[in-house]
Write a protein that holds these residues in place. Sequence first.
Motif, PDB file in Angstrom:
ATOM      1  N   PRO A   1      11.188  58.474  43.734  1.00  0.00           N
ATOM      2  CA  PRO A   1      12.475  60.620  42.596  1.00  0.00           C
ATOM      3  C   PRO A   1      13.562  60.103  42.263  1.00  0.00           C
ATOM      4  CG  PRO A   1      10.918  61.052  43.944  1.00  0.00           C
ATOM      5  CD  PRO A   1      10.407  59.334  44.881  1.00  0.00           C
ATOM      6  N   LEU A  13      15.804  57.800  40.405  1.00  0.00           N
ATOM      7  CA  LEU A  13      16.672  56.957  40.583  1.00  0.00           C
ATOM      8  C   LEU A  13      16.268  56.155  39.324  1.00  0.00           C
ATOM      9  CD1 LEU A  13      15.740  54.203  43.451  1.00  0.00           C
ATOM     10  CD2 LEU A  13      16.651  56.248  43.416  1.00  0.00           C
ATOM     11  N   LYS A  19      13.680  56.472  36.130  1.00  0.00           N
ATOM     12  CA  LYS A  19      12.583  55.624  35.784  1.00  0.00           C
ATOM     13  C   LYS A  19      12.490  56.652  34.348  1.00  0.00           C
ATOM     14  CE  LYS A  19      10.178  56.328  39.216  1.00  0.00           C
ATOM     15  NZ  LYS A  19      11.382  57.125  40.399  1.00  0.00           N
ATOM     16  N   THR A  76      14.711  57.892  32.403  1.00  0.00           N
ATOM     17  CA  THR A  76      15.978  57.663  32.042  1.00  0.00           C
ATOM     18  C   THR A  76      15.978  56.142  31.263  1.00  0.00           C
ATOM     19  OG1 THR A  76      17.384  59.078  33.718  1.00  0.00           O
ATOM     20  CG2 THR A  76      18.131  57.433  32.056  1.00  0.00           C
ATOM     21  N   TYR A 135      21.140  53.592  45.004  1.00  0.00           N
ATOM     22  CA  TYR A 135      22.141  53.241  45.074  1.00  0.00           C
ATOM     23  C   TYR A 135      23.113  52.850  45.701  1.00  0.00           C
ATOM     24  CZ  TYR A 135      20.250  54.271  39.937  1.00  0.00           C
ATOM     25  OH  TYR A 135      19.831  54.668  38.762  1.00  0.00           O
TER      26      TYR A 135
HETATM   27  P1  ADP Z   1      13.208  59.437  38.046  1.00  0.00           P
HETATM   28  O1  ADP Z   1      12.194  59.472  36.727  1.00  0.00           O
HETATM   29  O2  ADP Z   1      13.111  58.416  38.251  1.00  0.00           O
HETATM   30  O3  ADP Z   1      13.254  60.660  39.378  1.00  0.00           O
HETATM   31  P2  ADP Z   1      15.143  60.362  36.404  1.00  0.00           P
HETATM   32  O4  ADP Z   1      15.787  59.261  35.565  1.00  0.00           O
HETATM   33  O5  ADP Z   1      15.096  61.699  36.130  1.00  0.00           O
HETATM   34  O6  ADP Z   1      15.509  59.414  37.741  1.00  0.00           O
HETATM   35  O7  ADP Z   1      16.810  60.336  36.130  1.00  0.00           O
HETATM   36  C1  ADP Z   1      17.422  61.940  37.927  1.00  0.00           C
HETATM   37  C2  ADP Z   1      18.525  62.286  37.461  1.00  0.00           C
HETATM   38  O8  ADP Z   1      19.344  61.464  38.342  1.00  0.00           O
HETATM   39  C3  ADP Z   1      18.743  62.576  35.221  1.00  0.00           C
HETATM   40  O9  ADP Z   1      19.327  63.011  34.918  1.00  0.00           O
HETATM   41  C4  ADP Z   1      20.160  61.122  35.448  1.00  0.00           C
HETATM   42  O10 ADP Z   1      21.631  61.715  34.610  1.00  0.00           O
HETATM   43  C5  ADP Z   1      20.371  60.417  36.601  1.00  0.00           C
HETATM   44  N1  ADP Z   1      20.250  59.433  36.638  1.00  0.00           N
HETATM   45  C6  ADP Z   1      19.106  58.186  37.510  1.00  0.00           C
HETATM   46  N2  ADP Z   1      20.017  56.923  36.955  1.00  0.00           N
HETATM   47  C7  ADP Z   1      21.195  56.916  36.725  1.00  0.00           C
HETATM   48  C8  ADP Z   1      22.330  55.729  36.187  1.00  0.00           C
HETATM   49  N3  ADP Z   1      21.512  54.583  36.616  1.00  0.00           N
HETATM   50  N4  ADP Z   1      23.042  56.646  35.759  1.00  0.00           N
HETATM   51  C9  ADP Z   1      23.236  57.823  35.723  1.00  0.00           C
HETATM   52  N5  ADP Z   1      22.748  58.567  35.742  1.00  0.00           N
HETATM   53  C10 ADP Z   1      21.864  57.984  36.644  1.00  0.00           C
END
Ligand code: ADP
Length: 334
Positions: free
Chosen positions: A60, A62, A64, A66, A180
């Motif tokens: 979670p 990372l 996905k 986004t 990361y």
């Molecule tokens: P997941 O769906 O994998 O749980 P999210 O896509 O919801 O994760 O990302 C969580 C938060 O982390 C988002 O608010 C986003 O701003 C930030 N984030 C995630 N990946 C990146 C990235 N590669 N660069 C900058 N911010 C990121």
Amino acid sequence: RSLTAAEAEGDERAVEAALRPRSLDEVVGQGRVRDQLGLVLEAARQRGRAPDHVLLSGPPGLGKTTLAMIIAHEMGVPLRLTSGPAITHAGDLAAILSGLNEGEVLFVDEIHRMSRPAEEMLYLAMEDFRVDVIIGKGPGATAIPLEIPPFTLVGATTRAGLLPGPLRDRFGFTAHLEFYEPHELDLIVHRSAGLLGVELTEEGSAEIAGRSRGTPRIANRLLRRVRDYAQVRADGVVTRQVAEAALDLYEVDALGLDRLDRSVLDVLCRRFGGGPVGVSTLAVAVGEERETVEEVAEPFLVRNGFLARTPRGRVATAAAWAHLGLDAPPPAVD
Ligand code: ADP
């Protein structure tokens, strides 16, 4: 809604949404995934077709969701969001699929938690852009095939291994997101601080980045908690001292382990002598769901060399004993 409004209302999810990168160029880190995905999207654009279905896996926070949003954005189409647990009946999925317009992106979070019948319906939809709607019950039931416009499914899962093979095989592109590196998290902290108007020093940023469990979502969350501390207990600037003091207060330790991570290691070492112990037993002992231990705590502990998965169960490593300030037991003699 603006970032300021979201913040004023203390709406964490809205703040998170406002901090999301909106294009592949804005995404920090995950270089390989970004390159590969960029190519998939560009090729689809040139052909004027919806891109192949995409599976994103990884712990979670990372990125996905986004990336799913970025895929839709880069293709210039709307994104529909749903999640595996929300699709309890095949009918729920049929309704979603038949409401899609050509080329749209359907994001299914936690796709491994979809019900079996829905999963089977999805196979057909992914492959043939068709669903069979069952009318009636029992022997008189009939299946009416329903065409659906070509769409792109983006599935997200914490572990690709949780998906049945036939589902996994129907994705044309699979990306695994890795934790990361500290310098990448540092860039994310800087970017978010800029958007939030937080003043921070290089060392303050590095401190937050180093304790973020390799996870952007956590980096953003810690930044906001440290900012609170800087505002109330200091002069508003996030320095190393401020970051350290704030993170100690929130029980995030120097290596970024949070309360759950530490309690998993603690139980494993103190109660089970370092293991091996089954993950279910471990979960009961820390008072958490098995999935939470397995999909949230473990990947980070394994990746950082605190815990090993063995066929007989979970085992604490020497680093785990040392981190807890305990003496590891002497190796067992069989
Ligand atoms: P997941 O769906 O994998 O749980 P999210 O896509 O919801 O994760 O990302 C969580 C938060 O982390 C988002 O608010 C986003 O701003 C930030 N984030 C995630 N990946 C990146 C990235 N590669 N660069 C900058 N911010 C990121």
